[in-house]
Design an enzyme around this catalytic site. Sequence first.
Site, PDB file in Angstrom:
ATOM      1  CB  CYS A 129      66.192 -63.790 -19.892  1.00  0.00           C
ATOM      2  SG  CYS A 129      67.108 -63.746 -18.338  1.00  0.00           S
ATOM      3  CG  HIS A 171      71.402 -65.567 -21.940  1.00  0.00           C
ATOM      4  ND1 HIS A 171      70.314 -65.030 -22.579  1.00  0.00           N
ATOM      5  CD2 HIS A 171      71.056 -65.652 -20.628  1.00  0.00           C
ATOM      6  CE1 HIS A 171      69.359 -64.767 -21.700  1.00  0.00           C
ATOM      7  NE2 HIS A 171      69.781 -65.150 -20.498  1.00  0.00           N
ATOM      8  CD  GLU A 172      72.386 -68.657 -18.494  1.00  0.00           C
ATOM      9  OE1 GLU A 172      72.369 -68.111 -17.368  1.00  0.00           O
ATOM     10  OE2 GLU A 172      71.367 -68.764 -19.204  1.00  0.00           O
TER      11      GLU A 172
HETATM   12 ZN    ZN Z   1      68.936 -65.056 -18.583  1.00  0.00          ZN
END
Ligand code: ZN
Length: 218
Positions: A129, A171-172
């Site tokens: 990330c 994830h986003e």
């Molecule tokens: Zn991230």
Amino acid sequence: MASTDVPSSSRPLSDQVEELLSREGPLPIVAAGDPVLRRGTEPFDGQLDPGLLDRFVAALRATMHAAPGVGLAAPQVGVPLRIAVVEDPAPVPEEVRLARGRVPLPFRVLVNPSYEPVGAERAAFFEGCLSVPGWQAVVARAVRVRLTARDEHGRAVDEVLTGWPARIVQHETDHLDGTLYLDRAEPRSLSSNEAVALRWAQPTPREAATALGFDLPT
Ligand code: ZN
């Protein structure tokens, strides 16, 4: 996820975004520890006029490219709006593409996205990330998800994604709910970028699971 105990800034988001865009170059990326990554986001509902939204999206895209990354959510540049960008040219060897389902994901803007798993199949891979620089960890996620969202023109999106594109969208979208990938990761898999490059570059994390002592989905 909305916070109930932290007052939101009274400053209009459009002013905040104008100020961000007044600088040259990529936007500064917020690192873990900043509450903006944890508070959740407001659904987009015209807080930015169309011209400002276009400029903000272009800046998110340029920042994602410069990082480089394959996704960037508005809170990662300090803006608590339910907007993210994703794009993955997927320059990986064939064996990695096959093992991880990492196929190219063309650039797109996710406005007010949400997802739900399709089927019970899960897969675990190292993930990183931009807000947690230097580290990666293994996250088990749904292999297939149904994405519902709007695009930057307000058109409805409703589609099923598989493999790495599904992972990126999860994830986003999680960022927009105040969730970091570490919240879902196998803690014992935590590895520096150097360790991943040196030891865990295999197409799957099977060897890492054995050596570091964590479980993979069966
Ligand atoms: Zn991230």
